[in-house]
Design a protein around this motif. Structure first.
Motif, PDB file in Angstrom:
ATOM      1  N   LYS A  29      39.020  41.061  -0.735  1.00 34.26           N
ATOM      2  CA  LYS A  29      37.529  40.541  -0.588  1.00 34.26           C
ATOM      3  C   LYS A  29      36.622  41.670  -0.859  1.00 34.26           C
ATOM      4  CE  LYS A  29      38.309  36.153   1.170  1.00 34.26           C
ATOM      5  NZ  LYS A  29      37.834  35.050   0.696  1.00 34.26           N
ATOM      6  N   TRP A  32      32.894  40.952  -2.204  1.00 36.68           N
ATOM      7  CA  TRP A  32      32.360  39.733  -1.402  1.00 36.68           C
ATOM      8  C   TRP A  32      31.069  40.277  -0.852  1.00 36.68           C
ATOM      9  CZ3 TRP A  32      30.306  38.283   3.233  1.00 36.68           C
ATOM     10  CH2 TRP A  32      30.010  36.973   3.383  1.00 36.68           C
ATOM     11  N   THR A  40      28.487  45.082  -0.525  1.00 35.21           N
ATOM     12  CA  THR A  40      29.785  44.242  -0.424  1.00 35.21           C
ATOM     13  C   THR A  40      30.565  44.780   0.791  1.00 35.21           C
ATOM     14  OG1 THR A  40      30.878  46.022  -1.799  1.00 35.21           O
ATOM     15  CG2 THR A  40      29.822  44.144  -3.160  1.00 35.21           C
ATOM     16  N   LEU A  41      31.464  43.941   0.780  1.00 36.85           N
ATOM     17  CA  LEU A  41      32.664  44.358   2.177  1.00 36.85           C
ATOM     18  C   LEU A  41      32.840  45.489   1.762  1.00 36.85           C
ATOM     19  CD1 LEU A  41      33.783  43.592   4.726  1.00 36.85           C
ATOM     20  CD2 LEU A  41      35.026  42.037   3.519  1.00 36.85           C
ATOM     21  N   TYR A 148      30.835  40.119   7.981  1.00 43.57           N
ATOM     22  CA  TYR A 148      31.570  39.831   6.621  1.00 43.57           C
ATOM     23  C   TYR A 148      32.997  39.192   7.247  1.00 43.57           C
ATOM     24  CZ  TYR A 148      27.934  41.843   3.823  1.00 43.57           C
ATOM     25  OH  TYR A 148      26.846  42.126   3.314  1.00 43.57           O
ATOM     26  N   ASN A 152      34.238  35.322   6.183  1.00 40.56           N
ATOM     27  CA  ASN A 152      35.413  34.934   5.441  1.00 40.56           C
ATOM     28  C   ASN A 152      36.377  34.379   6.236  1.00 40.56           C
ATOM     29  OD1 ASN A 152      35.143  35.985   2.407  1.00 40.56           O
ATOM     30  ND2 ASN A 152      33.966  37.217   3.691  1.00 40.56           N
ATOM     31  N   ASP A 153      36.186  34.028   7.571  1.00 40.84           N
ATOM     32  CA  ASP A 153      37.285  33.234   8.321  1.00 40.84           C
ATOM     33  C   ASP A 153      38.291  34.337   8.480  1.00 40.84           C
ATOM     34  OD1 ASP A 153      37.889  31.160  10.059  1.00 40.84           O
ATOM     35  OD2 ASP A 153      39.183  30.275   8.709  1.00 40.84           O
TER      36      ASP A 153
END
Length: 166
Positions: A29, A32, A40-41, A148, A152-153
């Motif tokens: 990720k 992401w 981003t992450l 983040y 993104n669970d």
């Protein structure tokens, strides 16, 4: 009480909490982002890995121009794996801790300046820079990284007690 004795317990706690977050960095990720204007992450994880090292420059120098006129701008690392990010973080935390342990209290009163292309962004005593530009900055980006993870669970680690995932 010396500067180091008063700061190191908090420094150690915040670095341990930050490492717990970086241990959950999802390599898949890395690109992401929550919004097109957001980093981003992966960028946030790299930024978290680099910031502790800034304590060394704060203690050893009196200013930093991160984009000096006529010279290349500072670049955040672009490490791709969790292992690389954790290694960079651990290296920078160790160097920062050593610098804090060895600094003289009087040196922490010396003004330190952050610049961008020669223009002053701020000037504060080194002690205030360590608190705001290093510790608070880490906490800020650690919180972004935790959001983040949540978006993104992915499980968020507890830091000041258990998280909703623990």
């Amino acid at each position: 009480m010396s500067y180091a004795v008063s700061l190191l317990p908090e420094f150690d706690e915040e670095m341990a909490n930050t490492r717990k977050v970086l241990e959950r960095f999802p390599e898949e990720k890395a690109d992401w982002r929550a919004h097109p204007k957001s980093n981003t992450l992966g960028w946030n994880a790299n930024h978290l890995a680099e910031i502790p090292g800034w304590a060394v420059g704060t203690i050893n120098d009196t200013e930093w121009d991160f984009s000096p006129p006529g010279a290349p701008a500072y670049q955040t690392p672009a490490l791709a794996t969790r292992a690389e990010i954790l290694a960079e973080f651990d290296k920078n935390v160790a160097a920062a801790r050593q610098a804090i342990e060895s600094v003289n209290d009087e040196d922490m009163e010396v003004p330190w300046t952050l610049k961008y292309q020669g223009d002053v962004i701020f000037t504060m005593p080194r002690a205030a820079v360590i608190r705001s530009f290093v510790l608070n900055h880490i906490i800020h980006h650690r919180a972004i990284t935790c959001v983040y993870l949540r978006l993104n669970d992915l499980p968020v680690p507890g830091m000041y007690g258990p998280s909703g995932d623990e």
